[in-house]
Write a protein that holds these residues in place. Structure first.
Motif, PDB file in Angstrom:
ATOM      1  N   SER A   1     101.105  -7.211   2.192  1.00 55.47           N
ATOM      2  CA  SER A   1     101.509  -8.451   1.523  1.00 55.47           C
ATOM      3  C   SER A   1     100.599  -9.630   1.863  1.00 55.47           C
ATOM      4  O   SER A   1     100.641 -10.658   1.195  1.00 55.47           O
TER       5      SER A   1
ATOM      6  N   SER B   1     107.257  -2.230   7.187  1.00 58.23           N
ATOM      7  CA  SER B   1     108.487  -2.555   6.480  1.00 58.23           C
ATOM      8  C   SER B   1     108.716  -1.513   5.395  1.00 58.23           C
ATOM      9  O   SER B   1     108.061  -0.468   5.358  1.00 58.23           O
TER      10      SER B   1
ATOM     11  N   ILE C   1     104.590  -5.946   5.561  1.00 60.10           N
ATOM     12  CA  ILE C   1     105.057  -7.246   5.096  1.00 60.10           C
ATOM     13  C   ILE C   1     104.739  -8.266   6.173  1.00 60.10           C
ATOM     14  O   ILE C   1     105.234  -8.159   7.297  1.00 60.10           O
ATOM     15  N   ASP C   2     103.867  -9.216   5.845  1.00 59.91           N
ATOM     16  CA  ASP C   2     103.403 -10.207   6.829  1.00 59.91           C
ATOM     17  C   ASP C   2     102.849  -9.521   8.082  1.00 59.91           C
ATOM     18  O   ASP C   2     103.041  -9.989   9.210  1.00 59.91           O
TER      19      ASP C   2
ATOM     20  N   ASN D   1     111.112  -3.447  -1.044  1.00 63.15           N
ATOM     21  CA  ASN D   1     112.373  -3.968  -1.558  1.00 63.15           C
ATOM     22  C   ASN D   1     112.069  -5.060  -2.577  1.00 63.15           C
ATOM     23  O   ASN D   1     110.920  -5.477  -2.749  1.00 63.15           O
ATOM     24  N   ARG D   2     113.076  -5.536  -3.247  1.00 64.98           N
ATOM     25  CA  ARG D   2     112.865  -6.473  -4.355  1.00 64.98           C
ATOM     26  C   ARG D   2     112.424  -7.858  -3.885  1.00 64.98           C
ATOM     27  O   ARG D   2     112.068  -8.714  -4.706  1.00 64.98           O
ATOM     28  N   ASP D   3     112.433  -8.097  -2.580  1.00 64.14           N
ATOM     29  CA  ASP D   3     111.883  -9.355  -2.061  1.00 64.14           C
ATOM     30  C   ASP D   3     110.381  -9.451  -2.324  1.00 64.14           C
ATOM     31  O   ASP D   3     109.800 -10.547  -2.253  1.00 64.14           O
ATOM     32  N   LEU D   4     109.754  -8.309  -2.637  1.00 65.70           N
ATOM     33  CA  LEU D   4     108.313  -8.305  -2.901  1.00 65.70           C
ATOM     34  C   LEU D   4     107.971  -8.788  -4.310  1.00 65.70           C
ATOM     35  O   LEU D   4     106.792  -9.021  -4.603  1.00 65.70           O
ATOM     36  N   LEU D   5     108.947  -8.901  -5.186  1.00 68.83           N
ATOM     37  CA  LEU D   5     108.670  -9.327  -6.558  1.00 68.83           C
ATOM     38  C   LEU D   5     107.952 -10.678  -6.562  1.00 68.83           C
ATOM     39  O   LEU D   5     108.314 -11.600  -5.808  1.00 68.83           O
ATOM     40  N   ASP D   6     106.933 -10.771  -7.387  1.00 69.79           N
ATOM     41  CA  ASP D   6     106.103 -11.979  -7.541  1.00 69.79           C
ATOM     42  C   ASP D   6     105.245 -12.278  -6.304  1.00 69.79           C
ATOM     43  O   ASP D   6     104.656 -13.361  -6.203  1.00 69.79           O
ATOM     44  N   THR D   7     105.183 -11.326  -5.382  1.00 67.66           N
ATOM     45  CA  THR D   7     104.355 -11.497  -4.183  1.00 67.66           C
ATOM     46  C   THR D   7     102.941 -11.001  -4.457  1.00 67.66           C
ATOM     47  O   THR D   7     102.731 -10.028  -5.181  1.00 67.66           O
TER      48      THR D   7
END
Length: 285
Positions: free
Chosen positions: A153, A126, A121-122, A129-135
């Motif tokens: 990501s 990592s 992640i960046d 997790n759901r923070d990746l949605l729409d990424t």
């Protein structure tokens, strides 16, 4: 005084002394000792008794052997998709599953995450997790099992198509056009690796000295287009070691490679000649 260690193709390493009278040449021009780097290919003239070099000629770069290139390009390529994360599912007792939509085809694919999967992640390791949605991500996976190998990501910028192939030529020094990639369609593309280029192997950042001819270039390698006719600059060079490939033929020579290793020359059934290194970890069956 300065010393230079050279690894000949079929003999043990040789240490030579670089004195004030040693001529160091690159493409016919004098260069200082400090311009030499690990992985440079050189020809050295030196005295057998004094071990002092009279001349060091630096080759432009090593190039992937044509036979090895054929073998590597014939191996199966890992699956890769660049697109948007649509869903992340978790079932009791299982690791997550991640669903992506490919930007080009608009098809969806659901990948299985394992304990061996690398998630960046960046650019930092990592977890999913759901923070990746729409990424927007690039995912590399095993085509048969759909097991995720690596997820990144920091996907391409939309203007540059993913680069997939093998390292064809590599110069350790920071020079324009110092790296070429033989792509899966057989095209040789030239790029510039700089001090800012991040080199990763299997998702983990490594030294540029670990880049090897024949390394597999993964689809999450990123470039920045340069102005004019200059070669694109590598922002991230994502690598993995080449897969094992079978060789069928006859051993036609064996030489001492030093440090307890032997070098075997094999003439394949297609009459290609290949050198392989046999060390203490090689299994002979």
């Amino acid at each position: 005084r300065k010393q230079l260690t050279v690894q000949p193709a079929r003999f043990p390493p040789v240490q030579v002394i670089i004195g004030s009278d040693t001529a160091i040449k690159f493409q016919g021009r004098d260069i200082p000792f400090g311009r030499l780097d690990v992985a440079n290919r050189v020809q050295v003239r030196y005295g057998l008794e004094s071990r002092t070099a009279s001349r060091v000629s630096v080759s432009a770069a090593a190039t992937l052997d044509k036979t090895a290139a054929k073998v590597l390009l014939a191996t199966r390529d890992p699956g890769a998709v660049t697109g948007t994360v649509l869903d992340i599912e978790r079932f009791p007792g299982e690791l997550p599953h991640i669903t992506l939509r490919d930007d080009d085809s608009q098809d969806t694919v659901t990948l299985n995450i394992s304990t061996e999967s690398v998630v960046l992640i960046d650019g930092a390791p990592s977890t999913v997790n759901r923070d990746l949605l729409d990424t927007e991500v690039t995912a590399i996976f095993h085509p048969d099992s759909l097991e995720l190998i690596e997820l990144d990501s920091q996907a391409s910028d939309g203007y540059n198509k993913p680069i997939r192939g093998v390292i064809h030529r590599f110069v350790a020094k920071n020079l324009p056009g110092n790296l070429t990639i033989l792509t899966r369609d057989g095209t040789i593309r030239t790029f510039s690796r700089t001090t800012d280029t991040v080199v990763r192997r299997n998702g983990r950042q490594v030294s540029v000295n670990e880049v090897r001819l024949g390394d597999v270039v993964r689809a999450n390698t990123r470039i920045v287009n340069a102005s004019g006719d200059a070669a694109p600059v590598l922002e991230v060079l994502s690598l993995s070691s080449p897969p094992l490939a079978p060789i069928h033929g006859t051993i036609t020579g064996i030489t001492n490679a030093g440090q307890g290793s032997m070098r075997a020359t094999i003439t394949t059934n297609k009459l290609d000649i290949i050198d392989i290194l046999v060390d203490a970890d090689t299994q002979v069956v």
